[in-house]
Design an enzyme around this catalytic site. Structure first.
Site, PDB file in Angstrom:
ATOM      1  N   LYS A 135       0.832  -1.217   0.000  1.00 34.17           N
ATOM      2  CA  LYS A 135       0.000   0.000   0.000  1.00 34.17           C
ATOM      3  C   LYS A 135       0.856   1.253   0.000  1.00 34.17           C
ATOM      4  O   LYS A 135       0.632   2.172  -0.775  1.00 34.17           O
ATOM      5  CB  LYS A 135      -0.923   0.033   1.231  1.00 34.17           C
ATOM      6  CG  LYS A 135      -1.935  -1.092   1.299  1.00 34.17           C
ATOM      7  CD  LYS A 135      -2.923  -0.879   2.437  1.00 34.17           C
ATOM      8  CE  LYS A 135      -2.298  -0.930   3.824  1.00 34.17           C
ATOM      9  NZ  LYS A 135      -1.813  -2.263   4.221  1.00 34.17           N
ATOM     10  N   ARG A 179      -0.631  -9.331  13.256  1.00 36.98           N
ATOM     11  CA  ARG A 179      -1.102  -8.317  12.297  1.00 36.98           C
ATOM     12  C   ARG A 179      -1.975  -8.953  11.221  1.00 36.98           C
ATOM     13  O   ARG A 179      -2.959  -8.363  10.794  1.00 36.98           O
ATOM     14  CB  ARG A 179       0.090  -7.570  11.682  1.00 36.98           C
ATOM     15  CG  ARG A 179       0.707  -6.599  12.688  1.00 36.98           C
ATOM     16  CD  ARG A 179       2.084  -6.165  12.296  1.00 36.98           C
ATOM     17  NE  ARG A 179       2.106  -5.330  11.118  1.00 36.98           N
ATOM     18  CZ  ARG A 179       3.210  -5.125  10.384  1.00 36.98           C
ATOM     19  NH1 ARG A 179       4.336  -5.711  10.713  1.00 36.98           N
ATOM     20  NH2 ARG A 179       3.162  -4.340   9.346  1.00 36.98           N
ATOM     21  N   ARG A 183      11.208  -6.783   4.638  1.00 38.87           N
ATOM     22  CA  ARG A 183      11.167  -5.346   4.904  1.00 38.87           C
ATOM     23  C   ARG A 183      11.871  -5.023   6.225  1.00 38.87           C
ATOM     24  O   ARG A 183      12.495  -3.977   6.363  1.00 38.87           O
ATOM     25  CB  ARG A 183       9.712  -4.867   4.937  1.00 38.87           C
ATOM     26  CG  ARG A 183       9.577  -3.363   5.060  1.00 38.87           C
ATOM     27  CD  ARG A 183       8.169  -2.903   4.751  1.00 38.87           C
ATOM     28  NE  ARG A 183       7.242  -3.178   5.832  1.00 38.87           N
ATOM     29  CZ  ARG A 183       5.926  -2.949   5.766  1.00 38.87           C
ATOM     30  NH1 ARG A 183       5.383  -2.462   4.668  1.00 38.87           N
ATOM     31  NH2 ARG A 183       5.140  -3.211   6.784  1.00 38.87           N
ATOM     32  N   ARG A 216      11.722  -1.768  10.784  1.00 40.62           N
ATOM     33  CA  ARG A 216      10.513  -1.538  11.567  1.00 40.62           C
ATOM     34  C   ARG A 216      10.359  -2.628  12.609  1.00 40.62           C
ATOM     35  O   ARG A 216      10.369  -3.810  12.287  1.00 40.62           O
ATOM     36  CB  ARG A 216       9.287  -1.558  10.640  1.00 40.62           C
ATOM     37  CG  ARG A 216       8.900  -0.190  10.166  1.00 40.62           C
ATOM     38  CD  ARG A 216       7.730  -0.263   9.222  1.00 40.62           C
ATOM     39  NE  ARG A 216       6.534  -0.848   9.821  1.00 40.62           N
ATOM     40  CZ  ARG A 216       5.338  -0.809   9.241  1.00 40.62           C
ATOM     41  NH1 ARG A 216       5.202  -0.229   8.067  1.00 40.62           N
ATOM     42  NH2 ARG A 216       4.299  -1.355   9.824  1.00 40.62           N
ATOM     43  N   ARG A 228      -9.430   0.689   9.146  1.00 41.65           N
ATOM     44  CA  ARG A 228      -8.984  -0.666   9.405  1.00 41.65           C
ATOM     45  C   ARG A 228      -9.957  -1.405  10.307  1.00 41.65           C
ATOM     46  O   ARG A 228      -9.634  -2.464  10.827  1.00 41.65           O
ATOM     47  CB  ARG A 228      -7.636  -0.615  10.115  1.00 41.65           C
ATOM     48  CG  ARG A 228      -6.433  -0.983   9.239  1.00 41.65           C
ATOM     49  CD  ARG A 228      -5.239  -0.803  10.130  1.00 41.65           C
ATOM     50  NE  ARG A 228      -4.059  -1.468   9.739  1.00 41.65           N
ATOM     51  CZ  ARG A 228      -3.029  -0.850   9.170  1.00 41.65           C
ATOM     52  NH1 ARG A 228      -3.105   0.404   8.811  1.00 41.65           N
ATOM     53  NH2 ARG A 228      -1.920  -1.516   8.951  1.00 41.65           N
TER      54      ARG A 228
HETATM   55  P1  AMP Z   1       0.934   0.351   8.838  1.00 37.23           P
HETATM   56  O1  AMP Z   1       2.206   1.081   8.583  1.00 37.23           O
HETATM   57  O2  AMP Z   1      -0.227   0.912   8.061  1.00 37.23           O
HETATM   58  O3  AMP Z   1       1.068  -1.146   8.660  1.00 37.23           O
HETATM   59  O4  AMP Z   1       0.566   0.587  10.379  1.00 37.23           O
HETATM   60  C1  AMP Z   1       1.438   0.195  11.413  1.00 37.23           C
HETATM   61  C2  AMP Z   1       0.669   0.021  12.706  1.00 37.23           C
HETATM   62  O5  AMP Z   1       0.045   1.263  13.073  1.00 37.23           O
HETATM   63  C3  AMP Z   1      -0.468  -0.985  12.649  1.00 37.23           C
HETATM   64  O6  AMP Z   1      -0.031  -2.322  12.872  1.00 37.23           O
HETATM   65  C4  AMP Z   1      -1.367  -0.496  13.783  1.00 37.23           C
HETATM   66  O7  AMP Z   1      -0.839  -0.859  15.056  1.00 37.23           O
HETATM   67  C5  AMP Z   1      -1.237   1.015  13.656  1.00 37.23           C
HETATM   68  N1  AMP Z   1      -2.280   1.545  12.746  1.00 37.23           N
HETATM   69  C6  AMP Z   1      -2.095   2.082  11.505  1.00 37.23           C
HETATM   70  N2  AMP Z   1      -3.255   2.460  10.973  1.00 37.23           N
HETATM   71  C7  AMP Z   1      -4.219   2.145  11.891  1.00 37.23           C
HETATM   72  C8  AMP Z   1      -5.634   2.260  11.938  1.00 37.23           C
HETATM   73  N3  AMP Z   1      -6.324   2.764  10.905  1.00 37.23           N
HETATM   74  N4  AMP Z   1      -6.268   1.846  13.061  1.00 37.23           N
HETATM   75  C9  AMP Z   1      -5.588   1.359  14.109  1.00 37.23           C
HETATM   76  N5  AMP Z   1      -4.272   1.181  14.126  1.00 37.23           N
HETATM   77  C10 AMP Z   1      -3.576   1.576  13.033  1.00 37.23           C
END
Ligand code: AMP
Length: 191
Positions: free
Chosen positions: A16, A148, A130, A136, A91
């Site tokens: 994404k 996740r 990654r 990360r 999400r």
């Molecule tokens: P991402 O980089 O989008 O994979 O997000 C990393 C982490 O941030 C996720 O595993 C969640 O812990 C948190 N996170 C990101 N977006 C959301 C969301 N819309 N709702 C809740 N937690 C989020």
């Protein structure tokens, strides 16, 4: 003008963020990534960052009220007037419903939900890779990755069923090179 209010959807590791960076340039709209926003707060040790970290570290979702308030604040900025690329939000169903309310208050709606699909095996493979590149914390641990994926399936995937009847979901196969996937994404915006 073709609609540029876009949501990028898909499991962790679907690409994404990578596709969003390219699409932002194509559409000339802001890229709004809740994951990036949380990482910014975590890095800067803000109060929000401290709260977020206790969830992101475990591969869990940050609570809806916290996340929704953060996005609501972001969507009040003038730069979203000509479109936006939401990446990683919503999400959960409550987030999807909250987004609808925020957008209708702004007098706009979603044009496309770009759904990038990959298999569970591919998710794990990509996230572990990654981890060695971006460092990360939530990519490095196999258990956190499993959390996740489980979180995606139980809480995030239902958003697709919410959007499908609206006729705005565009399904994209997420395997292949970055360019191959982007070719597919661009077709959504052609013509
Ligand atoms: P991402 O980089 O989008 O994979 O997000 C990393 C982490 O941030 C996720 O595993 C969640 O812990 C948190 N996170 C990101 N977006 C959301 C969301 N819309 N709702 C809740 N937690 C989020």
């Amino acid at each position: 003008m073709p609609g540029k209010n876009v949501l990028l959807f898909g499991p962790p590791g679907a690409g994404k963020g990578t596709q969003a960076a390219k699409l932002r340039d194509l559409l000339a709209v802001p890229h709004i990534s809740t994951g990036d926003m949380f990482r910014y707060h975590i890095k800067n040790n803000t109060e929000l960052g401290l709260t977020a970290r206790s969830y992101t570290d475990k591969g869990k979702l940050v609570p809806d009220d916290v996340t929704i308030a953060m996005v609501k604040d972001r969507l009040t900025r003038a730069d979203v007037k000509n479109g936006f690329l939401l990446d990683g939000f919503p999400r959960s169903l409550p987030q999807a419903e909250a987004l609808d309310r925020m957008l209708s208050a702004l007098g706009i709606g979603l044009d496309h939900v770009v759904n990038i699909a990959i298999t569970d095996e591919e998710i794990t493979k990509r996230l572990l890779k990654r981890a060695t590149i971006e460092g990360r914390a939530d990519d490095a641990d196999a258990q956190v990755i499993l959390n996740r994926i489980a979180t995606y399936k139980s809480q995030s995937e239902p958003c697709l069923a919410y959007y499908r009847p609206k006729g705005i979901v565009r399904d994209i196969v997420g395997t292949g090179t970055i360019e191959e996937v982007f070719e597919r994404v661009m077709k959504v915006f052609a013509g």
